[in-house]
Design a protein around this motif. Sequence first.
Motif, mmCIF file in Angstrom:
data_model
loop_
_atom_site.group_PDB
_atom_site.id
_atom_site.type_symbol
_atom_site.label_atom_id
_atom_site.label_comp_id
_atom_site.label_asym_id
_atom_site.label_seq_id
_atom_site.Cartn_x
_atom_site.Cartn_y
_atom_site.Cartn_z
ATOM 1 N N THR A 174 27.412 33.265 100.321
ATOM 2 C CA THR A 174 27.811 33.143 101.722
ATOM 3 C C THR A 174 26.986 34.042 102.652
ATOM 4 O O THR A 174 26.584 33.605 103.740
ATOM 5 C CB THR A 174 29.312 33.453 101.875
ATOM 6 N N LEU A 177 23.581 32.272 103.187
ATOM 7 C CA LEU A 177 23.725 31.056 103.978
ATOM 8 C C LEU A 177 23.977 31.396 105.451
ATOM 9 O O LEU A 177 23.441 30.742 106.352
ATOM 10 C CB LEU A 177 24.875 30.206 103.430
ATOM 11 N N THR A 178 24.788 32.434 105.680
ATOM 12 C CA THR A 178 25.043 32.876 107.053
ATOM 13 C C THR A 178 23.769 33.412 107.694
ATOM 14 O O THR A 178 23.482 33.120 108.869
ATOM 15 C CB THR A 178 26.131 33.966 107.064
ATOM 16 N N LYS A 181 21.603 30.677 108.946
ATOM 17 C CA LYS A 181 22.079 30.051 110.181
ATOM 18 C C LYS A 181 21.728 30.868 111.417
ATOM 19 O O LYS A 181 21.314 30.330 112.447
ATOM 20 C CB LYS A 181 23.598 29.847 110.103
ATOM 21 N N SER A 187 17.491 29.188 104.082
ATOM 22 C CA SER A 187 18.349 30.019 103.229
ATOM 23 C C SER A 187 17.765 30.123 101.823
ATOM 24 O O SER A 187 17.949 31.144 101.153
ATOM 25 C CB SER A 187 19.763 29.450 103.181
ATOM 26 N N ASP A 188 17.054 29.095 101.387
ATOM 27 C CA ASP A 188 16.419 29.156 100.074
ATOM 28 C C ASP A 188 15.315 30.215 100.048
ATOM 29 O O ASP A 188 15.179 30.969 99.071
ATOM 30 C CB ASP A 188 15.830 27.790 99.702
ATOM 31 N N PRO A 247 23.110 29.841 95.519
ATOM 32 C CA PRO A 247 24.551 30.114 95.371
ATOM 33 C C PRO A 247 24.978 30.511 93.962
ATOM 34 O O PRO A 247 25.987 31.194 93.790
ATOM 35 C CB PRO A 247 25.202 28.790 95.787
ATOM 36 N N THR A 460 28.140 39.534 104.843
ATOM 37 C CA THR A 460 28.106 38.347 105.686
ATOM 38 C C THR A 460 28.188 38.727 107.157
ATOM 39 O O THR A 460 27.410 38.248 107.992
ATOM 40 C CB THR A 460 29.270 37.398 105.334
#
Length: 551
Positions: A174, A177-178, A181, A187-188, A247, A460
Motif C-alpha cells: 500500500t 502504490l500510494t 499515485k 509503482s512498479d 505487492p 503510507t
Amino acid sequence: MYQQVLDPVADSLGWSSLVAALPLAVLFVLLGGVRMRAWPASLIALAVALAVAVWTYGMPADQALLAASEGAAFGFYPILWIVINALWVYNITVATGHFDVLRRSFAQVSDDNRLQAVLIAFSFGALLEALAGFGTPVAVTSVMLIALGFPPLKAAVLALTANTAPVAFGAMATPILTLGKVTGESSDTLGAMVGRQTPILALFVPLVLVVIVDGRRGLRETWPVALLCGAAFGVAQYVTANFISVPLADVVASLVSAAAVVLAVRLRPSAAPARPAPVAGGAADEPTPEFAARVEGRDGGPDGDSRAEVARAYAPYAIIIAVFVVCQIGPVKDLLDRATRTFSWPGLHLTGPSGKPLALPTFTFNYLTTPGTQMLVAGLITMAALGVGLRRALGAYRTTLVQLRWAIITVMAVLALAFVMNASGQTVTLGTWMAGAGGAFALLSPILGWLGTAVTGSDTSSNSLFGSLQVTAANKADLSTVLMAATNSSGGVLGKMVSPQNLAIAAAAVGLDGREGDIFRRVVLWSLLFLAGMCLLSGLQSTAVLGWMVP
C-alpha cells in the motif's frame, strides 16, 4: 477557504521551519524526556499544532479543528480498524488455547530465545506486515515473545525494531502504490527502487535483534543464522519486487526467511539456550506467573499437541493469508471496490501556496477493500474453524477494545496532529526548507520520510505527505525523481519504531500502558543509526558510486 503560507515567520523559511517543528519537538520531548504517557503527550502536541496553525500560519480556527477531526477519523478508520480486528483474531486464539499451541510449535524450532526472537519478531512479523500492516505485527509478535518468556519491555523493543525492513511493502505494498499515485511515477519502478534499498537494511535487522536479546554474546554465538535470515529476506524481497510482483514482496520474503531459519537451526550444532537478560524497570517487566507457567511447560508440553491441534493453531493465519490473497485477485478486488465511497470532508476547504485545491479534505471509505474489514472476515471464518461461539467472540472483542483504549486515543490524536500540520502548511514548510539543500538533498531525503512516519505512524501517510515534495526537490536539484521518491518510503520505515501510535500499540499489547517513554528511549538510537545508514546509501545512489542501482 484557507490558502497555505510557506514562510509566515518574518518571511523566512528557516525561522518558519523552527516554529513548524514545535509540535514534533514537544511530542518527542514529552515522550522521551518527561516520560509522559503517550496519550496526554499526543493531546498536548495536538494543542501546540493547533496553536501554531491558527496564530502563526493564520489558519481559521474552524478549518484547523476540521482538519484535526478528519485526521482523528482517519486514525480510527482505516488504521485502528485494522489493528483492532487483527488483535481480536489473536485474542480469540488466546481464549481458545490455540495460541499456546502455536507458541509451543514455534518453540520447537529452537530453544534458543535469540533465534526465537528472529523467527517471530522478524520473519513472522514481516508476514503480518505484508498482510495487514499498520501496527498489527507489533501487537501480535510482542505478545508471542512474552509467552516465550521475554520480559514485556524487551518484547516490545524487539517487535518495534523488527518492524522496519518489511514496512515499505506492508499491507500488500500500500505505501508503494500510494507513492505512485501522489508522484505520478510507476509503482512498479518505485517498488523496484525500494527493493534495492530496504533489502540492505534487512541484512542487519536480525543481527540487531540478537544483540538486543543477549548483547555481544548473542551476536557472537548466533550471527551466522541471523545473517542468513536477513540475507534470505533481502534477496527474496529484491527479486520479488524487481521481477515478480511488488505487492507480494514481503509475503515471499517472510516465508523464505522463515524457511532459512528453520533449515539453519536443523543443520546447526546444538548450543546452550540463551535466556533473555532482564530489563531494568521492576516487576512490571517480569513475566506474569501465567506466562512463567507456560514457559516451564506446566500448561502441557509439545508432546501433548496432536497434529490436528497444531493445524488448528496455524489455521487463523492460513485463513488470513487466504482471505487477503483472494481479495487481491483482480476481478474480486474490482467487485469489492464498488462499495468504496469518496467525499470531501464537510466544511474543510484548503488550497496550497500556489492556490491549487488540496486533496487532503478528500476522505475515502473503502469498506470492503481495507485490510481491517478483510481481517474481520478472516476472524469470522476463524470463529467457525475453531468452534468459537458468538458470546465468546464478542467477549474477545471487548477485551481487545479495553486493551487498546489508550492506544486508540493516542493514534487518533497523533493523526489529528499530522492532518493539522499538513493542512496548515507546517509539514510543507519543513519539507521545502530541507529541499533547499540542493544536491545534498539526497542525503537528507530519508529524513523527510522518517519524519513523516514518525508523526503519522504510517509509511503510507508519509508518502502521501512528502512524496510529491521529494519529486519537486529532485527536479530542482537535478536528482533522480525515482530515487528520491523511493527513498522517502525507505527512510520512512525507520520512523515506524519511534512513532507514538506504534509505541502506544506496543505498550498496550504487552501491558505496559504509560511506559511508552521507556520503550521510546530503547528504540530511538537504533532508529537513528539505521536512518544514518539509509542517508548514506541514498547519497551514494545519487552519485556514480552506486548510481547503477537506480532503475
